[in-house]
Scaffold this active site. Structure first.
Site, PDB file in Angstrom:
ATOM      1  N   ASP A 176      40.738  43.613  48.976  1.00  0.00           N
ATOM      2  CA  ASP A 176      39.453  44.259  48.706  1.00  0.00           C
ATOM      3  C   ASP A 176      39.295  45.562  49.475  1.00  0.00           C
ATOM      4  OD1 ASP A 176      38.938  41.263  48.068  1.00  0.00           O
ATOM      5  OD2 ASP A 176      37.385  42.423  47.057  1.00  0.00           O
TER       6      ASP A 176
HETATM    7  O1  MRU Z   1      34.529  37.628  45.913  1.00  0.00           O
HETATM    8  P1  MRU Z   1      35.464  38.127  44.838  1.00  0.00           P
HETATM    9  O2  MRU Z   1      35.732  37.108  43.781  1.00  0.00           O
HETATM   10  O3  MRU Z   1      35.049  39.470  44.305  1.00  0.00           O
HETATM   11  O4  MRU Z   1      36.830  38.346  45.606  1.00  0.00           O
HETATM   12  C1  MRU Z   1      37.938  38.880  44.920  1.00  0.00           C
HETATM   13  C2  MRU Z   1      39.131  38.955  45.761  1.00  0.00           C
HETATM   14  O5  MRU Z   1      39.144  38.675  46.939  1.00  0.00           O
HETATM   15  C3  MRU Z   1      40.351  39.501  45.111  1.00  0.00           C
HETATM   16  O6  MRU Z   1      41.503  38.948  45.675  1.00  0.00           O
HETATM   17  C4  MRU Z   1      40.374  41.018  45.309  1.00  0.00           C
HETATM   18  O7  MRU Z   1      39.163  41.587  44.911  1.00  0.00           O
HETATM   19  C5  MRU Z   1      41.467  41.633  44.569  1.00  0.00           C
HETATM   20  S1  MRU Z   1      41.149  41.563  42.828  1.00  0.00           S
HETATM   21  C6  MRU Z   1      42.349  42.323  42.004  1.00  0.00           C
END
Ligand code: MRU
Length: 419
Positions: free
Chosen positions: A291
């Site tokens: 992220d």
């Molecule tokens: O809380 P989320 O579902 O938005 O978290 C998503 C993740 O942690 C993913 O691994 C990350 O955003 C990479 S998505 C290609």
């Protein structure tokens, strides 16, 4: 043959329409929801801010794209409805409108603070808005539309490139160690089509590995199994990744987050007993998304990622790979300590939402409208203290490779990434 991947975002500009797949209903129902504004306000029924904060759409690249397309939708709405009068200023007063738009963008970016992609992209949109000298809002609209469209297309291209770079890295690592036979990979959260413009990052690499059948005919090894972690507390693994892997026909097993180390140990060992019920091939790679990646390679990803990196560090035969587009790199921060980790509501931990099932396991549907009946149940006592960070931060020393659309970054002999 690769199946067409699932679409989490639908955008058209004739007429302007932005729809997102309601991921809260996956895997039970496929329902798209219309986004008609950037942030909540008069005349808006469902905004990008609400969709992102409420996890209807999630995953760093998908959040970025929905956010950027919502700026387009917002501008279109203002042009179409001449809403400026309602909002208390004249449409001709572009500079006032621009500052209003910039403050709406600030609110939008605050919806999910850890994923940096939205904030990186919004910084570019801010620059377009600030430097816009014209007097016709349609010109500004066209500029931002062009930006959002190219971001979408480049995310899709990036995912395909991440898939092929990641696959190449994995093949090279296996060839280097003379590995032969079947191997498995492990992943957490959802990093597939649902979290991006399509195909996915970590899941994109897994797709590329699985669909590289022709190459595998000439190679002494093959990825034959995926272990997907359920990803508590929000279950992106069991709800979304399991759905995508099933959709693509990729062999996989769902495990709870707490099973990861025992599974790796069981598959690495020689006890037949321990492998009962498992595909007998070792986990060679843990592949995760990100992220936000700091300049030194420390990165934030779904809670539970750090412990996977720690496990991999205890097994020289297991490599730990981070897959992300360059839009996930935050060049403004040096290391993981600077990453703000989003804390989510206690209820998301203490309550579980799912489809109601009959005794025989079939999902209950409303006899009137045929929709699945979603129920929320509490799985912890009320009134207790709960800590619910959505992400954790993994230090770069535990990472073997960072795969982007440009290249695969590995560390120097001093253990340093040059991102
Ligand atoms: O809380 P989320 O579902 O938005 O978290 C998503 C993740 O942690 C993913 O691994 C990350 O955003 C990479 S998505 C290609």
């Amino acid at each position: 043959m690769e199946k067409e991947t699932l679409k989490s975002i639908k955008f058209t500009d004739h007429p302007v329409s932005l729809e997102i797949l309601n991921q809260l209903l996956i895997p039970h129902e496929t329902q798209y929801m219309k986004i008609d504004s950037m942030v909540p306000g008069p005349g808006s029924s469902f905004s990008a801010f609400e969709a992102i904060k409420g996890m209807y759409t999630r995953g760093a690249p998908a959040i970025m794209l929905v956010g950027c397309f919502s700026v387009v939708v917002e501008l279109y709405r203002v042009i179409l409805n001449h809403e400026s009068e309602v909002m208390g200023y004249d449409i001709d007063d572009i500079s006032l409108f621009k500052s209003h738009l910039l403050s709406q963008i600030d609110t939008l970016v605050s919806s999910r603070p850890t994923a940096v992609n939205l904030s990186n992209a919004c910084n570019e949109i801010r620059e377009v808005i600030k430097s816009f000298k014209g007097s016709n809002l349609k010109d500004l609209y066209n500029e931002i539309l062009g930006f959002a469209r190219s971001l979408y297309e480049s995310d899709l291209r990036s995912n395909m490139q991440i898939g092929s770079h990641g696959k190449r890295y994995i093949y090279d690592e296996l060839l280097k160690e003379n590995f032969s036979g079947d191997f498995a990979v492990m992943t957490i959260c959802n990093t597939g089509s649902l979290a991006t413009s399509g195909y996915g990052t970590a899941l994109g690499i897994i797709r590329a590995l699985y669909h590289g059948e022709n190459e595998q005919l000439h190679l002494p090894f093959k990825m034959s199994h995926v272990y997907s972690l359920e990803t508590r507390p929000y279950n992106q693994g069991s709800r979304l990744t399991a759905y995508e892997l099933k959709h693509d026909g990729i062999p996989f097993t769902l495990i709870s987050d707490s099973m990861a180390s025992f599974l790796i140990e069981s598959l690495a060992g020689s006890s037949k007993d321990r492998k009962a019920g498992l595909d007998d091939c070792p986990v060679k790679f843990i592949i995760v998304g990100a992220d936000r990646i700091a300049k030194n390679g420390d990165f934030a990803n779904k809670i539970g990622t750090f412990q996977l990196a720690l496990i991999a560090s205890l097994y020289p035969s297991v490599k730990f790979i981070v897959a992300a587009p360059t839009t996930t790199i935050d060049r403004n921060i040096c290391c993981g300590a600077d990453i703000k980790v989003e804390l989510r509501k206690m209820e998301e931990f203490a309550e579980v939402k799912g489809a109601e099932v009959r005794m025989n396991g079939t999902v209950v549907k409303d006899p009137e409208d045929g929709h699945v009946i979603l129920k929320t149940v509490r799985v912890a006592p009320s009134g207790i203290d709960i800590w619910n960070p959505s992400f954790d931060v993994t230090p770069h020393r535990l990472v073997d490779a960072i795969v982007t659309e440009d290249c695969v970054y590995t560390k120097s002999s001093e253990g340093v990434f040059s991102l």
